[in-house]
Design a protein around this motif. Sequence first.
Motif, PDB file in Angstrom:
ATOM      1  N   THR A 213       0.865  -1.176   0.000  1.00  0.00           N
ATOM      2  CA  THR A 213       0.000   0.000   0.000  1.00  0.00           C
ATOM      3  C   THR A 213       0.903   1.227   0.000  1.00  0.00           C
ATOM      4  OG1 THR A 213      -0.140  -0.089   2.421  1.00  0.00           O
ATOM      5  CG2 THR A 213      -1.943  -1.105   1.175  1.00  0.00           C
ATOM      6  N   VAL A 214       0.314   2.377  -0.282  1.00  0.00           N
ATOM      7  CA  VAL A 214       1.065   3.639  -0.349  1.00  0.00           C
ATOM      8  C   VAL A 214       0.329   4.691   0.443  1.00  0.00           C
ATOM      9  CG1 VAL A 214       2.022   5.404  -1.860  1.00  0.00           C
ATOM     10  CG2 VAL A 214       1.928   3.032  -2.652  1.00  0.00           C
ATOM     11  N   SER A 215       1.065   5.429   1.262  1.00  0.00           N
ATOM     12  CA  SER A 215       0.528   6.605   1.953  1.00  0.00           C
ATOM     13  C   SER A 215       1.093   7.841   1.281  1.00  0.00           C
ATOM     14  CB  SER A 215       0.930   6.596   3.430  1.00  0.00           C
ATOM     15  OG  SER A 215       0.408   5.462   4.079  1.00  0.00           O
ATOM     16  N   SER A 221       0.574  14.529  -1.926  1.00  0.00           N
ATOM     17  CA  SER A 221       1.327  14.416  -3.172  1.00  0.00           C
ATOM     18  C   SER A 221       2.058  13.088  -3.228  1.00  0.00           C
ATOM     19  CB  SER A 221       2.336  15.561  -3.295  1.00  0.00           C
ATOM     20  OG  SER A 221       3.376  15.393  -2.353  1.00  0.00           O
ATOM     21  N   ALA A 222       2.524  12.737  -4.441  1.00  0.00           N
ATOM     22  CA  ALA A 222       3.316  11.529  -4.611  1.00  0.00           C
ATOM     23  C   ALA A 222       4.726  11.710  -4.069  1.00  0.00           C
ATOM     24  CB  ALA A 222       3.367  11.150  -6.096  1.00  0.00           C
ATOM     25  N   VAL A 223       5.184  12.962  -3.967  1.00  0.00           N
ATOM     26  CA  VAL A 223       6.527  13.235  -3.450  1.00  0.00           C
ATOM     27  C   VAL A 223       6.527  12.988  -1.949  1.00  0.00           C
ATOM     28  CG1 VAL A 223       8.324  14.963  -3.169  1.00  0.00           C
ATOM     29  CG2 VAL A 223       6.920  14.928  -5.251  1.00  0.00           C
ATOM     30  N   GLY A 224       7.499  12.187  -1.513  1.00  0.00           N
ATOM     31  CA  GLY A 224       7.589  11.883  -0.093  1.00  0.00           C
ATOM     32  C   GLY A 224       6.629  10.820   0.372  1.00  0.00           C
ATOM     33  N   ALA A 225       6.069  10.057  -0.562  1.00  0.00           N
ATOM     34  CA  ALA A 225       5.137   8.995  -0.200  1.00  0.00           C
ATOM     35  C   ALA A 225       5.858   7.881   0.558  1.00  0.00           C
ATOM     36  CB  ALA A 225       4.475   8.431  -1.452  1.00  0.00           C
ATOM     37  N   THR A 226       5.118   7.195   1.402  1.00  0.00           N
ATOM     38  CA  THR A 226       5.648   6.055   2.148  1.00  0.00           C
ATOM     39  C   THR A 226       5.037   4.775   1.600  1.00  0.00           C
ATOM     40  OG1 THR A 226       5.959   7.341   4.172  1.00  0.00           O
ATOM     41  CG2 THR A 226       5.819   4.945   4.409  1.00  0.00           C
ATOM     42  N   VAL A 276       8.730   1.781   3.910  1.00  0.00           N
ATOM     43  CA  VAL A 276       9.827   2.301   3.101  1.00  0.00           C
ATOM     44  C   VAL A 276       9.529   3.766   2.822  1.00  0.00           C
ATOM     45  CG1 VAL A 276      11.205   2.018   1.015  1.00  0.00           C
ATOM     46  CG2 VAL A 276      10.100   0.027   2.055  1.00  0.00           C
ATOM     47  N   ALA A 277      10.365   4.647   3.335  1.00  0.00           N
ATOM     48  CA  ALA A 277      10.123   6.079   3.211  1.00  0.00           C
ATOM     49  C   ALA A 277      10.511   6.590   1.826  1.00  0.00           C
ATOM     50  CB  ALA A 277      10.909   6.834   4.287  1.00  0.00           C
ATOM     51  N   ASP A 278       9.836   7.656   1.425  1.00  0.00           N
ATOM     52  CA  ASP A 278      10.177   8.374   0.185  1.00  0.00           C
ATOM     53  C   ASP A 278      10.262   7.444  -1.024  1.00  0.00           C
ATOM     54  OD1 ASP A 278      10.347  10.851   1.513  1.00  0.00           O
ATOM     55  OD2 ASP A 278      12.394  10.405   2.141  1.00  0.00           O
ATOM     56  N   ARG A 317       2.344   1.395  -5.845  1.00  0.00           N
ATOM     57  CA  ARG A 317       1.329   2.142  -6.592  1.00  0.00           C
ATOM     58  C   ARG A 317      -0.030   1.745  -6.063  1.00  0.00           C
ATOM     59  NH1 ARG A 317      -1.117  -1.831  -7.177  1.00  0.00           N
ATOM     60  NH2 ARG A 317      -0.972  -3.480  -8.720  1.00  0.00           N
ATOM     61  N   THR A 318      -1.004   2.571  -6.303  1.00  0.00           N
ATOM     62  CA  THR A 318      -2.378   2.213  -5.976  1.00  0.00           C
ATOM     63  C   THR A 318      -3.114   1.911  -7.277  1.00  0.00           C
ATOM     64  OG1 THR A 318      -3.192   4.502  -6.079  1.00  0.00           O
ATOM     65  CG2 THR A 318      -2.356   3.711  -3.965  1.00  0.00           C
ATOM     66  N   VAL A 319      -4.118   1.063  -7.200  1.00  0.00           N
ATOM     67  CA  VAL A 319      -4.941   0.779  -8.363  1.00  0.00           C
ATOM     68  C   VAL A 319      -6.365   0.512  -7.898  1.00  0.00           C
ATOM     69  CG1 VAL A 319      -4.405  -1.698  -8.340  1.00  0.00           C
ATOM     70  CG2 VAL A 319      -5.218  -0.623 -10.444  1.00  0.00           C
TER      71      VAL A 319
END
Length: 865
Positions: A213-215, A221-226, A276-278, A317-319
């Motif tokens: 999953t992605v936060s 924003s996608a920048v700095g996503a975890t 996993v950061a960034d 990624r999310t889908v």
Amino acid sequence: MTPSSTPSTTAILRRELHDGWAVRAVAGPVATEVSGRSFPATVPGSVHTDLLAAGAIPDPYLDDNEALLQWIGQCDWEYRTTFDWVPDGRTDRHELVFDGLDTVATVVLNGAEVARTANMHRTYRFDVADRLRQGANELVVTFASPVRYADAQSLALGYRPQVNHHPFNAIRKMACSFGWDWGIDTASSGIWRPVRLESWRTARLASVRPVSTVSAGPDDSAVGATGHLDVHVALDRATTEAEVVVTVAVGAPGDATTVSVTVPAGASDVVVPVDVADVDLWWPRGYGAQPLYEVTVEVRPEGGIVLDRWTGRVGFRTVRLDTLPDEQGTSFTFVVNDQPVWVKGANWIPDDAFPHRVTRDRYAARIAQAEAANVNLLRVWGGGIYEADDFYDLCDERGVLTWQDFLFACAAYSEDDPLRSEVEAEARDNVTRLMVHPSLVLWNGSNENVWGVRVWGFERRLQGRSWGLGYYEDLLPSVVGELDPGRPYTPSSPWSGDLPIDMGLDPNSPDHGSMHSWELWNREDYPHYRDDVPRFMAEFGWQGPPAWSTLTRAIHDDPLTPESPGMLVHQKAMSGNDKLTDGLVAHLPLPDDMGDWHWAMSLNQANAVQLAVEHLRSWAPRNMGSVVWQLNDCWPVTSWAAVDGDGHAKPLLHALAHAHADRLVTVQPRDGGLAVVVVNDTAEPWRGDVVVQRLTFDGVEADATKVAVDVAARGTATVPVPEAVATPGDERAELLVATLGEQRGLWFFAEARDSALEAPRLRAQAVGDGDGWRVTVTADNLVRDVALLADIVDPSLEATDALVTLLPGETVTFDVRVRDAGFVPGAALPRTASRGRTAVAIDPSELTGPRVLRSANDLVARWVR
């Protein structure tokens, strides 16, 4: 992915058992030349390819050899090998592992039966510690006739309707191995995927499922996503008393995020969470990059040696699949990282009737051809197989989305045991194996089965028997929900977005969900694609012959005609040649010459599909995708494919490249008139002046208009054409040309056959350039759909573009290259790949001869009206 290890650094020992096999027929109507003989066997492999390698049978792909070899599928076959085994003193569990048995097999080790299997699509693991001997061991796998087994099971399970002359729905085997309306009937047997002996101690990794999953980062924003992974690990234990440690590392060695979890004695399942950061997000091609993160999972005793290791890659990624009702019906939109994606898709079938022959290089070549056609999604069709890991790995790397059907196609299926148990085991195997891939964006329960029950008369013939609905509504979504949470699932294709399924709702409605369109090919004509605006077109297509070199390699009729015996064998569609003719004559004249017939049918296929794709794209966002039937072929055949059975790009592949261009200008009927639709599938706005000209075939401007447009990123704009510009003075001899920047769209007021096209006046020259040839073509008159069919000169040659319409005075340059496993139409072949292959002995002038340099004008000008 299959767990992998290095014997020197892990306690588990894996030994491939691929050598020393022999095969022989043991029952059935065995051909005289094979009876009583044993032949060397290749593992992984199949009976057909083993007999072919031994020279015992002719190539089943040639002429009418298919009919000559039907006896093979009616026979039982025995595979036998010996291997030496010595206990290593360190391991105490010993298992025989088959990644694929095709299909009805009895496994015997040293005279003792190990197992009986009946599913091509499963993996099998058998404890053989009590059956191994120090020294020589004999392994025998006997395969029962798949044809006779399917026939018997169709009675044992109870009749269920299907679309073939074999009851493929009564056996868990690749359905199209029994033939299809594009496929050869082979019904082979064999050990089609690897087999090995695994020896281990204490514990091993039974399965690994990284659920990602992605936060979002700051400000969503996608920048700095975890990136977050829940790594689900299942262990097999030799002893339940031992405490073990499972360690997960995400990222490149030396820079990985690592988490360890202790699994207490008696436990066999654990979830290891890793943040996993960034992270960099994974995107479909055309939308961004495809970063992949290495994942390593190890199990060991506290402080001890690694017992087992699994390696794979994930993409963050999310889908989701947007199927929300709206004012127009029910949407069907893939959304990746919150970005709606217009799907430029193609259906994928097994690339060979003997799928063990499909190597990583062959997958790479075919996916590269899909990329050259600007395809961003491949749908793995439900009558084939769950493809090898290499296929999905390459799609991950290239950003090609995958849609995976569960293997149910065009039939009703029993929901009773033993079939139900096989279906569940098969689904669990393959969801676990494939769920790691970021390219996988949809699990689909079946192909056309709900539609078939509703409109093909299946329901009446079933007489109340189960037909698969329980699989599609309950079993399969439950397995997906448990093992691959968050991945979209649909019960069938076509599908109208209702779950549970309402059998009173048309499953193939253009207003709801996904649609298949076959009435045009079967009964109508391709301009009628414009009659419907489906929310998503998951299947549609038009037939055409294979490339000339493929056709003449596979069929040796003398004379060769559209209806000579070999041609009919290699045309599997019901009334296929009649439909080819019916679909041609409204657009192009029917030639009497075989070469002209081949070109006419190839061109008509390309024109039909290009018209459909441009129509669908022009209606975004009501329509959010098309998946053409089909990208590839499994043997040399007249079919709907864009790439033929020998891997040659047909003109259709180039038509798809044009229709799928990121920036498209197309002229479409709208509200009783014409409009220019500008489609911008890029991340930047597209601004400029749309210039619309009505020209005579001589290139003289009869009328024109100019309109400024500002098309948003991933948007469309529709520009009505003024009636004065859109009304020809002579519809036979005029056309519209709409231009924006370097892109243009054309509209002919009359079909080619009814137009004033003249014989092409082309000036062409071929010059070698070190990697092949550059062929420059200049038109002195209007020439429609110029193509260079280079394989006619030499089967190894292919042009990088085709179907270019030239106005008087215009020039186009075609690059001709030597094909190889990594050939990409539309790009120069790397010198390293072409070294030693560019010296094809041809006279360059052959590339400009009338059999090779073709156009629509050829066909029209030769027609005596």
